[in-house]
Design an enzyme around this catalytic site. Structure first.
Site, PDB file in Angstrom:
ATOM      1  N   SER A 262       0.810  -1.206   0.000  1.00 56.65           N
ATOM      2  CA  SER A 262       0.000   0.000   0.000  1.00 56.65           C
ATOM      3  C   SER A 262       0.843   1.255   0.000  1.00 56.65           C
ATOM      4  O   SER A 262       2.010   1.263   0.359  1.00 56.65           O
ATOM      5  CB  SER A 262      -0.895   0.006   1.231  1.00 56.65           C
ATOM      6  OG  SER A 262      -0.079   0.126   2.390  1.00 56.65           O
ATOM      7  N   LYS A 263       0.194   2.302  -0.412  1.00 56.62           N
ATOM      8  CA  LYS A 263       0.797   3.616  -0.542  1.00 56.62           C
ATOM      9  C   LYS A 263       1.473   4.088   0.748  1.00 56.62           C
ATOM     10  O   LYS A 263       2.506   4.733   0.706  1.00 56.62           O
ATOM     11  CB  LYS A 263      -0.338   4.585  -0.881  1.00 56.62           C
ATOM     12  CG  LYS A 263       0.017   5.662  -1.845  1.00 56.62           C
ATOM     13  CD  LYS A 263      -1.261   6.405  -2.184  1.00 56.62           C
ATOM     14  CE  LYS A 263      -1.034   7.475  -3.226  1.00 56.62           C
ATOM     15  NZ  LYS A 263      -2.309   8.016  -3.710  1.00 56.62           N
TER      16      LYS A 263
END
Length: 507
Positions: A262-263
């Site tokens: 994830s970011k």
RNA sequence: GGCCCCAUCGACUAGUGGUUAGGUCACUUCCCUUUCAAGGAAGCGGGACGAGUUCGAAUCUCGUUGGGGUCACCA
């Protein structure tokens, strides 16, 4: 129903802004599998969520695929025989198929409001039940409790409605996945999924099935996060009586803490890695290896796209998630640089250098430093040292630009009281050197040092500093030869000038 | 929590009943070397646990544990 006899795979991202590296890998596997089989690779844009649309994102996806060398055979921009390839342009199709399901009593209208559903969900959770639609609007004719008259009434009143699929009770839904084998789900755990939203757009589940069928997709290769919604898709294929594609759910890409990449925990956009300077070959090579291996016996680690295309197979895709490890990616990048010829590197360096020259003045003749011969020489000396292609220009900028500063610690360590005098004297000797080659310079320096009774190192390091500003770099004599007599002399004189009043005593 | 998936060195992985469990990255050491790298050599380090099947199990079965995914009118 007949399915295409040639392999057709697709990459079907939603245009939410950037291409995720996990998406790149999915695209790569789809591309590789299709090409390996002599089939087609299709790009379809899944823009059915009007609230998440990002301007220009669809074009950006095509741009990134192009950059990666994974150009689709059919896509929104390219067109093809199964278009349109953007779901928002296919609304009439989803509507039509939805109506068919309703007519066949495999789907039904639902007028429950989002608020109402939310409340039901909360209640179910409180009771420790599985959050599921309560089938309030399931008509009597389909085994529910809603009288047809009420439904008709609601329909005529025009209040917002959705269409839900009617999941059969008490059956087992089987998925045959090439990577995971047979996976079974009890129909009791699958919800009466919304197929058509109140805004007339389909949900993912309806749209994928309809499109994959209409576009004659033979193999659905996608992330494992889709595995648990696959029973819905299988049910839809059965409702329609369509032949199912082969499913292949590939393992997830993970953060270092093993959660889905994830970011929040680092860069996930392909664009981020491009910006950092990673090449398409390295990035592709790296993500390919995250979950796939060439199999039995092979210990090959470095692959070009062509090699991947030859060797890829779904059988060697693993089952467990893989952590996205930057160290390995960096190593792969370096390996790719080292495998390139000097000429190839020269080609790659030139545009970067030209870009740099727009904002930076050089004291060297532009024709010289942008020439193929010069860039090849730089490539030869630096390819073992560069971590990125762009470093040929940035990390070793001294090949193209006069140093502005000199590494402070190194000056302190190497610049002795007599250094200036020695350098000036040696510069004068170089001036008379007719053959300005690495070996001639080296010989000259050795003679000089012997005559002066100083160690070679006492000259080598200051010369490197004077000419490059740095304490490290390629072989000094080759560096001097490449830069050339004129620039070398100028730089030595400049350094003597600049470092005159900063002897080692500054500490 | 329900359902589903997964489980070999720190990371990526080979391996499909008999191997001293192999390779790569990272890390450490040595060699090479005017610097920095690269390269070469070596080292470190592993089948989650427990039963079972078997002459023999990382490989097959079951259980446990752990991790992950998913449970939207998002994809």
């Amino acid at each position: 129903m007949a399915i295409s006899d040639i392999v057709r795979t697709r990459f079907a991202p939603s245009p939410t802004g950037y291409v995720h590296v996990g998406g790149l890998r999915t695209a790569l596997y789809n591309y590789l599998f299709a090409k390996k089989c002599g089939g087609k690779f299709i790009l379809r844009i899944e823009d059915t969520d009007q609230t998440r649309l990002v301007e220009g994102a669809a074009e950006n996806i095509e741009k990134v695929l192009e950059w990666a060398g994974l150009a689709p055979d059919e896509s929104p921009l390219r067109g093809g025989d199964f278009g349109p390839y953007t779901q928002s342009q296919r609304l009439h199709l989803y509507k039509r198929y939805c109506e068919q399901l309703i007519a066949e009593k495999k789907a039904y209208y639902c007028f429950s409001t989002p608020e109402e559903l939310e409340e039901v969900r909360k209640l179910q959770q409180k009771q420790g039940l599985q959050p599921k639609y309560n089938r309030k609007w399931l008509p009597e004719s389909m085994g529910g409790s809603m009288p047809e008259s009420k439904i008709k009434e609601a329909l005529e009143s025009g209040i917002p409605k959705v269409v839900r699929m009617k999941v059969p009770d008490g059956i087992t839904i089987k998925i045959d996945d090439v990577i995971r084998g047979v996976v079974e789900f009890d129909s009791a755990v699958v919800d009466d999924q919304v197929l058509l939203k109140a805004d007339g757009f389909p949900t993912y589940h309806l749209a994928v099935v309809v499109d994959d069928h209409l576009m004659q997709i033979t193999h659905v290769i996608r992330g494992e996060e889709w595995l648990s919604s696959t029973p819905k898709h299988v049910l839809l294929y059965d409702f329609f009586g369509w032949e199912k594609p082969v499913f292949a759910h590939v393992p997830l890409l993970l953060n270092p803490d093993r959660t889905k990449l994830s970011k929040r925990q680092g860069d996930v956009a392909v664009e981020d890695y491009i910006k950092k300077g990673f090449s398409r070959d390295a990035l592709l090579n790296f993500v390919a290896l995250l979950g796939w291996n060439p199999g039995s016996g092979s210990e090959q680690e470095i692959f070009t796209l062509d090699e991947l295309r030859e060797q890829f197979s779904l059988e060697h895709v693993g089952k467990s998630g893989a952590i996205f490890n930057l160290d390995k990616l960096q190593w792969i990048e370096e390996q790719h640089i080292r495998r390139k010829s000097d000429a190839e590197l020269a080609q790659a360096i030139r545009p970067i250098l030209e870009e740099e020259l727009k904002s930076r003045k050089t004291e060297m003749p532009i024709e010289k430093i942008t020439s193929d011969e010069y860039l090849r020489a730089v490539a030869k000396e630096m390819k073992e040292r560069a971590r990125f292609i762009k470093e040929f220009v940035t990390f070793s900028s001294y090949f193209f630009f006069e140093p502005e500063t000199y590494e402070e610690d190194a000056v302190k360590k190497r610049w002795k009281d007599h250094t200036n005098a020695l350098l000036s004297e040696f510069a004068a000797r170089l001036e008379t050197l007719s053959d300005f080659t690495a070996s001639a310079i080296e010989a000259e320096l050795k003679t000089f040092c012997e005559a002066k009774g100083v160690k070679t190192a006492e000259m080598v390091h200051p010369i490197r500093l004077a000419v490059s500003g740095a304490s490290f770099g390629p072989s000094l004599f080759h560096l001097l030869e490449i830069i050339g007599k004129e620039a070398v002399l100028r730089r030595i004189h400049r350094a003597v000038e600049r470092l005159k009043r900063e002897p080692a005593a500054t500490s």
